[in-house]
Design a protein around this motif. Sequence first.
Motif, mmCIF file in Angstrom:
data_model
loop_
_atom_site.group_PDB
_atom_site.id
_atom_site.type_symbol
_atom_site.label_atom_id
_atom_site.label_comp_id
_atom_site.label_asym_id
_atom_site.label_seq_id
_atom_site.Cartn_x
_atom_site.Cartn_y
_atom_site.Cartn_z
ATOM 1 N N LEU A 74 47.367 57.089 126.997
ATOM 2 C CA LEU A 74 46.613 58.294 126.706
ATOM 3 C C LEU A 74 45.581 58.643 127.404
ATOM 4 O O LEU A 74 44.547 57.056 128.007
ATOM 5 C CB LEU A 74 46.682 58.320 124.987
ATOM 6 C CG LEU A 74 48.135 58.121 123.822
ATOM 7 C CD1 LEU A 74 47.135 58.190 122.472
ATOM 8 C CD2 LEU A 74 48.657 59.078 124.303
ATOM 9 N N SER A 75 45.219 59.429 128.201
ATOM 10 C CA SER A 75 43.598 60.204 128.329
ATOM 11 C C SER A 75 42.726 61.181 127.554
ATOM 12 O O SER A 75 43.542 61.914 126.919
ATOM 13 C CB SER A 75 43.714 60.936 129.630
ATOM 14 O OG SER A 75 44.783 61.953 129.732
ATOM 15 N N THR A 76 42.133 60.824 126.964
ATOM 16 C CA THR A 76 40.785 61.758 125.952
ATOM 17 C C THR A 76 39.601 61.586 126.322
ATOM 18 O O THR A 76 39.426 60.487 127.715
ATOM 19 C CB THR A 76 40.986 60.756 124.596
ATOM 20 O OG1 THR A 76 40.332 62.652 124.009
ATOM 21 C CG2 THR A 76 40.342 59.991 125.141
ATOM 22 N N ARG A 77 38.520 62.789 126.463
ATOM 23 C CA ARG A 77 37.438 63.080 126.847
ATOM 24 C C ARG A 77 36.730 62.131 125.678
ATOM 25 O O ARG A 77 35.995 62.959 125.020
ATOM 26 C CB ARG A 77 36.779 64.182 126.965
ATOM 27 C CG ARG A 77 37.866 64.913 128.534
ATOM 28 C CD ARG A 77 37.033 65.979 128.710
ATOM 29 N NE ARG A 77 37.924 66.620 130.086
ATOM 30 C CZ ARG A 77 38.020 66.348 130.767
ATOM 31 N NH1 ARG A 77 36.435 65.298 131.902
ATOM 32 N NH2 ARG A 77 38.641 67.005 132.675
ATOM 33 N N LYS A 117 40.117 51.412 129.424
ATOM 34 C CA LYS A 117 39.445 52.135 130.370
ATOM 35 C C LYS A 117 39.124 52.879 130.817
ATOM 36 O O LYS A 117 39.529 54.355 130.217
ATOM 37 C CB LYS A 117 40.527 51.491 131.551
ATOM 38 C CG LYS A 117 39.862 51.468 132.849
ATOM 39 C CD LYS A 117 40.850 51.735 133.977
ATOM 40 C CE LYS A 117 40.558 51.214 135.289
ATOM 41 N NZ LYS A 117 41.128 51.307 136.693
ATOM 42 N N SER A 118 37.762 53.399 131.027
ATOM 43 C CA SER A 118 36.772 54.267 131.124
ATOM 44 C C SER A 118 36.807 54.811 132.774
ATOM 45 O O SER A 118 36.547 53.158 133.420
ATOM 46 C CB SER A 118 35.148 54.007 130.964
ATOM 47 O OG SER A 118 34.622 54.741 131.165
ATOM 48 N N ASP A 119 36.749 55.616 133.059
ATOM 49 C CA ASP A 119 37.021 56.003 134.453
ATOM 50 C C ASP A 119 36.354 57.543 133.904
ATOM 51 O O ASP A 119 36.601 58.225 134.327
ATOM 52 C CB ASP A 119 38.474 56.611 134.961
ATOM 53 C CG ASP A 119 38.773 57.016 136.358
ATOM 54 O OD1 ASP A 119 37.325 56.961 136.829
ATOM 55 O OD2 ASP A 119 40.128 56.292 136.993
ATOM 56 N N GLY A 120 35.536 57.532 135.256
ATOM 57 C CA GLY A 120 35.004 59.039 135.211
ATOM 58 C C GLY A 120 34.392 59.164 133.319
ATOM 59 O O GLY A 120 33.787 58.637 132.619
ATOM 60 N N ASN A 121 35.310 60.505 133.706
ATOM 61 C CA ASN A 121 34.746 61.898 132.039
ATOM 62 C C ASN A 121 35.707 60.769 131.411
ATOM 63 O O ASN A 121 35.504 61.471 129.647
ATOM 64 C CB ASN A 121 34.690 63.139 132.688
ATOM 65 C CG ASN A 121 33.215 63.321 133.509
ATOM 66 O OD1 ASN A 121 32.003 62.501 133.010
ATOM 67 N ND2 ASN A 121 33.118 64.598 134.435
ATOM 68 N N LEU A 122 36.380 60.299 131.848
ATOM 69 C CA LEU A 122 38.397 60.031 130.579
ATOM 70 C C LEU A 122 37.638 58.534 130.219
ATOM 71 O O LEU A 122 37.284 57.782 131.429
ATOM 72 C CB LEU A 122 39.064 60.459 131.988
ATOM 73 C CG LEU A 122 39.525 61.977 132.126
ATOM 74 C CD1 LEU A 122 40.844 62.436 132.607
ATOM 75 C CD2 LEU A 122 40.002 62.378 130.561
ATOM 76 N N LEU A 123 38.331 58.789 129.429
ATOM 77 C CA LEU A 123 39.288 57.607 128.477
ATOM 78 C C LEU A 123 40.585 57.521 128.879
ATOM 79 O O LEU A 123 41.312 57.825 127.635
ATOM 80 C CB LEU A 123 38.512 57.031 127.127
ATOM 81 C CG LEU A 123 37.137 56.967 126.883
ATOM 82 C CD1 LEU A 123 37.232 56.307 125.750
ATOM 83 C CD2 LEU A 123 36.801 55.070 128.046
ATOM 84 N N PHE A 124 41.149 56.059 128.680
ATOM 85 C CA PHE A 124 42.493 55.876 129.435
ATOM 86 C C PHE A 124 43.143 54.596 128.045
ATOM 87 O O PHE A 124 42.477 53.197 128.377
ATOM 88 C CB PHE A 124 43.121 55.522 130.488
ATOM 89 C CG PHE A 124 42.963 56.229 131.629
ATOM 90 C CD1 PHE A 124 44.151 57.618 131.861
ATOM 91 C CD2 PHE A 124 41.707 56.638 132.257
ATOM 92 C CE1 PHE A 124 43.327 57.996 133.311
ATOM 93 C CE2 PHE A 124 41.899 57.365 133.532
ATOM 94 C CZ PHE A 124 42.474 58.405 133.496
ATOM 95 N N ILE A 125 43.957 55.150 127.282
ATOM 96 C CA ILE A 125 43.798 54.444 125.899
ATOM 97 C C ILE A 125 45.427 53.604 126.232
ATOM 98 O O ILE A 125 46.547 54.389 126.401
ATOM 99 C CB ILE A 125 43.605 54.530 124.632
ATOM 100 C CG1 ILE A 125 41.797 55.275 124.036
ATOM 101 C CG2 ILE A 125 44.696 54.039 123.243
ATOM 102 C CD1 ILE A 125 42.385 56.497 123.434
ATOM 103 N N HIS A 126 45.395 52.253 126.626
ATOM 104 C CA HIS A 126 46.766 52.651 127.018
ATOM 105 C C HIS A 126 47.651 50.922 125.743
ATOM 106 O O HIS A 126 46.470 50.026 124.976
ATOM 107 C CB HIS A 126 46.649 49.999 128.091
ATOM 108 C CG HIS A 126 46.199 51.012 128.770
ATOM 109 N ND1 HIS A 126 46.899 51.450 130.074
ATOM 110 C CD2 HIS A 126 44.976 51.605 129.434
ATOM 111 C CE1 HIS A 126 46.513 52.405 130.830
ATOM 112 N NE2 HIS A 126 45.449 52.029 131.442
#
Length: 229
Positions: free
Chosen positions: A164-167, A149-158
């Motif tokens: 995990l969160s990464t830029r 999922k993309s949220d602003g400047n971050l990706l959340f990898i489920h």
Amino acid sequence: MIIKAIAIDDESPALELLRKFVENVPFVHLEKTFTDPKEGLKYVFDHQPDLIFLDINMPALSGLEVAKIIQPLGKSFIFTTAHSDFAIQSYELQALDYLLKPFSFERFLTALNRAFQEIVRKKGEETSVFIKDSYDWVRVNLNEINFIKSDGNLLFIHTKTKTLSTRMTIPEILAILPKESMMRIHKSYVINLREVEKLEKHQVTIDHQTIPVANSHRESLENRLLKKS
């Protein structure tokens, strides 16, 4: 797996920047750097590194010429150049990427993750990548990803066990994901097709979570899930 790499560039500052970038990537070891492309070529044939970073405009022997010479060896290489004029030739030579100087560390990391996937594919090893989660580097098995999922400047990898969160951007993560199993279904979501439990008109269910499907992706998603294409 650690990728063994070398860099060939007639400009020492460019080699120093590459060295600093590689120091921040846990799955790559920069074995040597060369300002003389002929010396770099000899090292490639003698030591068989996995990956070669190549400048293009160099005296005596250009990066394009070096690539043509090493192509029969099946080596992976990435062009690093200040000139955009040679992009078409680079892809004709099957370069993994074309980094236009000056490039950011994030862009460099995207290229390295792509290289990692290609090299492990050639060697028949497990497909995984390193993702920077906050301040730590974490190895992620791509087959373990449920959705992103993309949220602003971050990706959340489920994944199956953690989030995990990464830029990174969605286009950047798509460049390193296996195309046969991963698909973008919405401006903010990428899913693992193998993990879909239920497909409805405007959403899918993965691991008991509902994920929206954009109208523009609905037909292609249905085709891929039902193996119509």
